[in-house]
Design an enzyme around this catalytic site. Structure first.
Site, PDB file in Angstrom:
ATOM      1  N   ARG A 120       0.840  -1.219   0.000  1.00 46.44           N
ATOM      2  CA  ARG A 120       0.000   0.000   0.000  1.00 46.44           C
ATOM      3  C   ARG A 120       0.865   1.256   0.000  1.00 46.44           C
ATOM      4  O   ARG A 120       0.463   2.314  -0.467  1.00 46.44           O
ATOM      5  CB  ARG A 120      -0.988   0.002   1.180  1.00 46.44           C
ATOM      6  CG  ARG A 120      -1.857   1.262   1.242  1.00 46.44           C
ATOM      7  CD  ARG A 120      -3.153   1.088   2.043  1.00 46.44           C
ATOM      8  NE  ARG A 120      -2.947   0.422   3.304  1.00 46.44           N
ATOM      9  CZ  ARG A 120      -2.422   0.986   4.411  1.00 46.44           C
ATOM     10  NH1 ARG A 120      -2.064   2.251   4.387  1.00 46.44           N
ATOM     11  NH2 ARG A 120      -2.271   0.288   5.506  1.00 46.44           N
TER      12      ARG A 120
ATOM     13  N   TYR B 115     -17.048  13.571 -16.561  1.00 45.03           N
ATOM     14  CA  TYR B 115     -17.502  12.195 -16.358  1.00 45.03           C
ATOM     15  C   TYR B 115     -18.527  12.146 -15.207  1.00 45.03           C
ATOM     16  O   TYR B 115     -18.357  12.826 -14.191  1.00 45.03           O
ATOM     17  CB  TYR B 115     -16.288  11.305 -16.078  1.00 45.03           C
ATOM     18  CG  TYR B 115     -16.664   9.905 -15.672  1.00 45.03           C
ATOM     19  CD1 TYR B 115     -17.498   9.136 -16.481  1.00 45.03           C
ATOM     20  CD2 TYR B 115     -16.209   9.353 -14.480  1.00 45.03           C
ATOM     21  CE1 TYR B 115     -17.859   7.858 -16.106  1.00 45.03           C
ATOM     22  CE2 TYR B 115     -16.568   8.072 -14.106  1.00 45.03           C
ATOM     23  CZ  TYR B 115     -17.406   7.340 -14.920  1.00 45.03           C
ATOM     24  OH  TYR B 115     -17.776   6.078 -14.543  1.00 45.03           O
TER      25      TYR B 115
ATOM     26  N   ASP C  67      -8.249  16.238 -16.300  1.00 42.67           N
ATOM     27  CA  ASP C  67      -8.421  14.820 -16.611  1.00 42.67           C
ATOM     28  C   ASP C  67      -8.067  14.626 -18.087  1.00 42.67           C
ATOM     29  O   ASP C  67      -8.736  15.165 -18.977  1.00 42.67           O
ATOM     30  CB  ASP C  67      -9.882  14.434 -16.329  1.00 42.67           C
ATOM     31  CG  ASP C  67     -10.140  12.947 -16.499  1.00 42.67           C
ATOM     32  OD1 ASP C  67      -9.483  12.326 -17.353  1.00 42.67           O
ATOM     33  OD2 ASP C  67     -11.024  12.420 -15.800  1.00 42.67           O
TER      34      ASP C  67
ATOM     35  N   LYS D 123      -8.518   3.169 -19.585  1.00 35.43           N
ATOM     36  CA  LYS D 123      -8.905   3.466 -20.965  1.00 35.43           C
ATOM     37  C   LYS D 123      -7.701   3.324 -21.902  1.00 35.43           C
ATOM     38  O   LYS D 123      -7.193   2.231 -22.063  1.00 35.43           O
ATOM     39  CB  LYS D 123      -9.534   4.862 -21.004  1.00 35.43           C
ATOM     40  CG  LYS D 123     -10.576   5.084 -19.877  1.00 35.43           C
ATOM     41  CD  LYS D 123     -11.796   4.229 -20.047  1.00 35.43           C
ATOM     42  CE  LYS D 123     -12.671   4.065 -18.816  1.00 35.43           C
ATOM     43  NZ  LYS D 123     -12.873   5.144 -17.925  1.00 35.43           N
TER      44      LYS D 123
END
Ligand code: LCS
Length: 395
Positions: free
Chosen positions: A59, A112, A184, A209
């Site tokens: 992590r 989005y 973005d 994507k």
């Protein structure tokens, strides 16, 4: 630019690929481990205190994930990058890092759907206020700034209506007013557009994507200054925990190596498909920055590299019902959300990716109820066009 700096295509393959502790591996190994062994107690303590470099726990950092971060920092021309378990993980971490209760965000209005609902739902509940503006008019961004504005948020081209934001002007407004600009870059990828080059402070991505490129991974990336990235790693990543797994990082590294090649084909295919759609009588409007009819065409020509991306939005003369018929008729195009995969994906934003917005919010955000979104894939363009034409003509 430093003359010794390699071309983008070369860096997509080589950046971040240092051999590390296993010098025999040609590609970065998948360090599929949750934790790392210390030689002794003193070393463990030194690593936790930041006095000795080295891995502790996945992590907090992992060599495979780190290779991806180094590659992405290089490709976006940023100082450093940090990976997340999803695009929303990256976006929410950036907001959490930059905002406190009582702060204000100016966001462009077409974004989005989940970013919109994050701003208007969870962040609002935490005492953060947002003003949505039309990003195609930069004076609206400037005029919406208040004394407590901490973030200017943009997405370009916008999901789903392909509105284009002037990255240089956006970055300049942020710098003039001392406010962090976040963009973005999912719809273009760094093969086609690099917002940091235009003076934007932070880039976020849904790595799901174009970066992955094969529709087989969910991931996110944030790129910015070394100082900001280390703050995010220390707070919004370590303590919130939306980490990317090593195997997913490995898939993204693999995908990135062919990003320049894939981007070329996405760009040329989308241009041809957009031109076909614009000339078809069943189509009333096409939103693609590569078309001279798009209001952001000249701007996009200036700020994008080698083309205009693979995303198209369009409206049919027959409205929403005609759109539904098209979605139910296509045979080659895949009826699915997401984008940037090898195959062409088709979806209806109002009832799918942007269904968290009600009708009034959709209209205010510039999302036409009949809008269809196409993520143009890597197939032969004639086959994509054949599928669209026969489906629209009811053949
Ligand atoms: N930013 C943009 C521009 C996106 O399109 C998406 C997802 C995200 C962030 C979130 O990324 P994720 O957490 O899913 O990795 N967009 C989707 C879309 O248009 N269809 O399905 C998902």
């Amino acid at each position: 630019m430093d003359d010794s700096r390699k071309h983008f295509d070369t860096r997509a393959i080589h950046s971040g690929e240092s051999p590390g502790p296993d010098p025999g591996s040609h590609v970065v190994p998948i360090y599929q481990t949750s934790t790392f062994i210390f030689d002794n107690a003193a070393q463990g303590a030194r690593r936790f205190a930041g006095e000795e470099p080295g891995y502790i726990y996945t992590r907090l950092g992992n060599p495979t994930v780190r290779a991806l971060e180094e590659k992405m920092a290089d490709l976006e021309n940023g100082e450093d990058a940090v990976a997340f378990g999803s695009g929303m993980g990256a976006i929410s971490a950036v907001f959490l890092q930059l905002l406190s209760a009582g702060d204000h965000v100016v966001s462009i209005k077409t974004i989005y759907g989940c970013t919109y609902s994050l701003l208007t739902g969870l962040l609002k509940r935490m005492g953060i206020e947002v003003t949505f503006v039309d990003g195609t008019d930069i004076s609206q961004v400037r005029d919406a700034i208040k004394p407590n504005t901490r973030v200017l948020y943009g997405e370009t081209p916008a999901n789903p209506n392909m509105a284009v934001l002037d990255l240089e002007a956006f970055g300049r407004v942020g710098r003039e007013r001392g406010i962090t600009t976040v963009v973005d870059n999912t719809f273009m990828s760094p093969a086609v557009q690099r917002p940091l080059d235009w003076g934007v402070d932070v880039v976020v991505h849904s790595a799901t994507k174009y970066l992955g490129g094969h529709g087989d991974v969910i991931g996110g990336i944030m790129v910015g200054s070394s100082e900001f990235v280390s703050q995010v790693k220390e707070d919004a990543l370590k303590d919130v925990g939306a980490v990317l797994g090593p195997f997913d990082a490995w898939l993204l590294i693999r995908g990135l190596k062919t990003l320049p090649l894939r981007a070329e084909r996405h760009n040329t295919n989308a241009q041809v498909v957009a031109e076909f759609l614009e000339n078809h009588p069943a189509v009333s409007r096409v939103h693609y920055p590569g078309l001279a009819s798009h209001p952001g065409h000249e701007l996009s020509k200036r700020q994008s590299i080698g083309g205009f991306g693979g995303m198209i939005a369009f409206e049919l003369s027959g409205g929403l019902q005609a759109g539904r018929n098209l979605l139910d008729s296509v045979k080659l195009c895949t009826l699915a959300v997401s984008l940037g995969a090898c195959d062409t994906l088709i979806q209806h934003p109002a009832s799918m990716t942007h269904s968290s917005l009600d009708e009034a919010q959709l209209l205010a955000a510039g999302v036409h109820p009949g809008l269809i979104r196409l993520s143009v894939g890597l197939e032969h363009p004639d086959d994509i066009i054949y599928d669209l034409r026969t489906s629209m003509e009811g053949a």
